[in-house]
Design a protein around this motif. Structure first.
Motif, PDB file in Angstrom:
ATOM      1  N   VAL A   1       0.855  -1.178   0.000  1.00 21.64           N
ATOM      2  CA  VAL A   1       0.000   0.000   0.000  1.00 21.64           C
ATOM      3  C   VAL A   1       0.894   1.232   0.000  1.00 21.64           C
ATOM      4  O   VAL A   1       1.433   1.623   1.018  1.00 21.64           O
ATOM      5  CB  VAL A   1      -1.003  -0.005   1.179  1.00 21.64           C
ATOM      6  N   PHE A   2       1.106   1.809  -1.180  1.00 19.01           N
ATOM      7  CA  PHE A   2       1.979   2.971  -1.333  1.00 19.01           C
ATOM      8  C   PHE A   2       1.605   3.736  -2.600  1.00 19.01           C
ATOM      9  O   PHE A   2       0.964   3.194  -3.506  1.00 19.01           O
ATOM     10  CB  PHE A   2       3.462   2.559  -1.381  1.00 19.01           C
ATOM     11  N   GLY A   3       2.009   4.982  -2.634  1.00 22.60           N
ATOM     12  CA  GLY A   3       1.746   5.807  -3.813  1.00 22.60           C
ATOM     13  C   GLY A   3       2.957   5.991  -4.691  1.00 22.60           C
ATOM     14  O   GLY A   3       2.836   6.405  -5.846  1.00 22.60           O
TER      15      GLY A   3
ATOM     16  N   SER B   1      -7.407   0.328  -9.057  1.00 28.30           N
ATOM     17  CA  SER B   1      -8.108   1.389  -8.346  1.00 28.30           C
ATOM     18  C   SER B   1      -8.977   0.835  -7.231  1.00 28.30           C
ATOM     19  O   SER B   1      -9.443  -0.304  -7.287  1.00 28.30           O
ATOM     20  CB  SER B   1      -8.981   2.200  -9.309  1.00 28.30           C
ATOM     21  N   GLN B   2      -9.160   1.697  -6.213  1.00 29.21           N
ATOM     22  CA  GLN B   2     -10.008   1.369  -5.081  1.00 29.21           C
ATOM     23  C   GLN B   2     -10.211   2.634  -4.270  1.00 29.21           C
ATOM     24  O   GLN B   2      -9.351   3.501  -4.213  1.00 29.21           O
ATOM     25  CB  GLN B   2      -9.362   0.288  -4.209  1.00 29.21           C
ATOM     26  N   ASP B   3     -11.333   2.767  -3.647  1.00 29.81           N
ATOM     27  CA  ASP B   3     -11.609   3.865  -2.733  1.00 29.81           C
ATOM     28  C   ASP B   3     -12.236   3.263  -1.486  1.00 29.81           C
ATOM     29  O   ASP B   3     -13.325   2.712  -1.543  1.00 29.81           O
ATOM     30  CB  ASP B   3     -12.577   4.862  -3.371  1.00 29.81           C
ATOM     31  N   PRO B   4     -11.519   3.289  -0.331  1.00 28.68           N
ATOM     32  CA  PRO B   4     -10.244   3.949  -0.054  1.00 28.68           C
ATOM     33  C   PRO B   4      -9.075   3.299  -0.796  1.00 28.68           C
ATOM     34  O   PRO B   4      -9.277   2.311  -1.500  1.00 28.68           O
ATOM     35  CB  PRO B   4     -10.100   3.785   1.464  1.00 28.68           C
ATOM     36  N   PRO B   5      -7.838   3.850  -0.622  1.00 32.99           N
ATOM     37  CA  PRO B   5      -6.681   3.369  -1.383  1.00 32.99           C
ATOM     38  C   PRO B   5      -6.515   1.849  -1.335  1.00 32.99           C
ATOM     39  O   PRO B   5      -6.718   1.213  -0.316  1.00 32.99           O
ATOM     40  CB  PRO B   5      -5.512   4.075  -0.691  1.00 32.99           C
ATOM     41  N   LEU B   6      -6.149   1.305  -2.483  1.00 34.16           N
ATOM     42  CA  LEU B   6      -6.034  -0.139  -2.605  1.00 34.16           C
ATOM     43  C   LEU B   6      -4.839  -0.684  -1.824  1.00 34.16           C
ATOM     44  O   LEU B   6      -3.866   0.013  -1.557  1.00 34.16           O
ATOM     45  CB  LEU B   6      -5.921  -0.526  -4.075  1.00 34.16           C
ATOM     46  N   THR B   7      -4.939  -1.937  -1.459  1.00 34.66           N
ATOM     47  CA  THR B   7      -3.852  -2.660  -0.811  1.00 34.66           C
ATOM     48  C   THR B   7      -3.676  -3.996  -1.508  1.00 34.66           C
ATOM     49  O   THR B   7      -4.651  -4.700  -1.766  1.00 34.66           O
ATOM     50  CB  THR B   7      -4.144  -2.909   0.677  1.00 34.66           C
TER      51      THR B   7
ATOM     52  N   VAL C   1      -0.380 -12.498 -11.007  1.00 38.80           N
ATOM     53  CA  VAL C   1      -1.662 -12.394 -10.305  1.00 38.80           C
ATOM     54  C   VAL C   1      -1.448 -11.597  -9.026  1.00 38.80           C
ATOM     55  O   VAL C   1      -0.546 -11.901  -8.243  1.00 38.80           O
ATOM     56  CB  VAL C   1      -2.231 -13.789  -9.962  1.00 38.80           C
ATOM     57  N   VAL C   2      -2.240 -10.563  -8.839  1.00 39.39           N
ATOM     58  CA  VAL C   2      -2.173  -9.760  -7.615  1.00 39.39           C
ATOM     59  C   VAL C   2      -3.533  -9.816  -6.942  1.00 39.39           C
ATOM     60  O   VAL C   2      -4.577  -9.893  -7.603  1.00 39.39           O
ATOM     61  CB  VAL C   2      -1.767  -8.303  -7.899  1.00 39.39           C
ATOM     62  N   ALA C   3      -3.505  -9.783  -5.599  1.00 38.94           N
ATOM     63  CA  ALA C   3      -4.750  -9.909  -4.856  1.00 38.94           C
ATOM     64  C   ALA C   3      -4.682  -9.083  -3.579  1.00 38.94           C
ATOM     65  O   ALA C   3      -3.604  -8.822  -3.056  1.00 38.94           O
ATOM     66  CB  ALA C   3      -5.021 -11.373  -4.525  1.00 38.94           C
ATOM     67  N   GLY C   4      -5.837  -8.683  -3.108  1.00 45.06           N
ATOM     68  CA  GLY C   4      -5.886  -7.875  -1.898  1.00 45.06           C
ATOM     69  C   GLY C   4      -7.241  -7.236  -1.733  1.00 45.06           C
ATOM     70  O   GLY C   4      -8.266  -7.923  -1.659  1.00 45.06           O
ATOM     71  N   SER C   5      -7.234  -5.890  -1.701  1.00 43.02           N
ATOM     72  CA  SER C   5      -8.464  -5.127  -1.561  1.00 43.02           C
ATOM     73  C   SER C   5      -8.491  -4.029  -2.616  1.00 43.02           C
ATOM     74  O   SER C   5      -7.907  -2.966  -2.440  1.00 43.02           O
ATOM     75  CB  SER C   5      -8.543  -4.508  -0.153  1.00 43.02           C
ATOM     76  N   PHE C   6      -9.116  -4.293  -3.744  1.00 42.43           N
ATOM     77  CA  PHE C   6      -9.274  -3.318  -4.825  1.00 42.43           C
ATOM     78  C   PHE C   6     -10.442  -3.730  -5.699  1.00 42.43           C
ATOM     79  O   PHE C   6     -10.874  -4.886  -5.680  1.00 42.43           O
ATOM     80  CB  PHE C   6      -7.987  -3.157  -5.643  1.00 42.43           C
TER      81      PHE C   6
ATOM     82  N   ILE D   1     -11.808  -9.370   0.917  1.00 44.30           N
ATOM     83  CA  ILE D   1     -10.355  -9.308   0.809  1.00 44.30           C
ATOM     84  C   ILE D   1      -9.712 -10.680   0.572  1.00 44.30           C
ATOM     85  O   ILE D   1     -10.069 -11.674   1.194  1.00 44.30           O
ATOM     86  CB  ILE D   1      -9.770  -8.690   2.090  1.00 44.30           C
ATOM     87  N   VAL D   2      -8.712 -10.693  -0.314  1.00 48.50           N
ATOM     88  CA  VAL D   2      -7.842 -11.857  -0.530  1.00 48.50           C
ATOM     89  C   VAL D   2      -6.506 -11.588   0.157  1.00 48.50           C
ATOM     90  O   VAL D   2      -5.906 -10.529  -0.016  1.00 48.50           O
ATOM     91  CB  VAL D   2      -7.620 -12.118  -2.029  1.00 48.50           C
TER      92      VAL D   2
END
Length: 204
Positions: free
Chosen positions: A63-65, A91-97, A109-114, A143-144
């Motif tokens: 989680v970074f910009g 993209s995600q609101d709030p910021p993706l992780t 493959v990426v996974a998380g919260s987006f 969330i994954v």
């Protein structure tokens, strides 16, 4: 300070974590172990939680910009000389992780919260072929947290209650075309996946 993640790139050990506290707050780092000593890989890198190699690059996620001053929406790559964003399309609101990454059938493959990638609704998990983002079905309901490749399938664990609209909570497998359950139904979330002695290990 504490190390959050480690990986290997071009035969060197790479470590990410908290280096020290300054008057402006905590200072995060990426260091590499070369010729018997540690040296910085960048000037500043906050929020890196995962790293791996893909198509010859070191991929970092979390989680970074930005990484080392280079804009990167929670996903960046190091080619041995410079940093660049893997894609600005997540993209995600709030910021993706991004909590987990894996290579499956030559795709990252990426996974998380987006919610979306490349304009495509993906719901917490997406695949990237170095050019285009694609979904894995309709994704997960929440969330994954973990990914692993096991016996030809992509194993996915997290805090979700359903996958692709199916009642498959916490642990599922993607065979490249469809989602399926993994073994008996679990009664709680999955945060860790690993392979040991050719068996899938699940923790949560």
């Amino acid at each position: 300070g504490p190390v959050h993640e480690m990986g290997i790139y071009n035969g060197e050990l790479i470590a990410a974590g908290l280096s020290r506290f300054t008057s402006e707050g905590p200072f995060f780092f990426l260091y590499r172990f070369r010729d018997g000593d540690w040296s910085p890989l960048n000037n500043y890198a906050e929020g890196i939680e995962k790293m791996m190699t893909y198509h010859g690059d070191l991929i970092v996620a979390g989680v970074f910009g930005a990484v080392d001053g280079t804009p990167a929406n929670s996903l960046a790559r190091w080619n041995g000389q410079t940093w660049s964003a893997v894609s600005t399309a997540l993209s995600q609101d709030p910021p993706l992780t991004i909590f987990a990454m894996a290579e499956y059938r030559d795709e990252l493959v990426v996974a998380g919260s987006f919610s979306s990638a490349g304009g495509v609704v993906v719901n917490n998990i997406a695949r990237w072929d170095a050019t285009t983002w694609r979904s894995l079905g309709t994704g997960t309901s929440w969330i994954v947290l973990a990914l692993e490749v096991f016996q030809g399938d992509l194993i996915v664990g997290g805090n979700f209650s359903s996958v692709d609209g199916q009642d498959i909570p916490y642990l599922a497998r993607w065979n490249g075309e469809t989602w399926l359950p993994v073994g008996p139904r679990l009664n709680g979330g999955v945060s860790v996946l690993a392979i040991h002695n050719s068996k899938l290990v699940v923790g949560g």
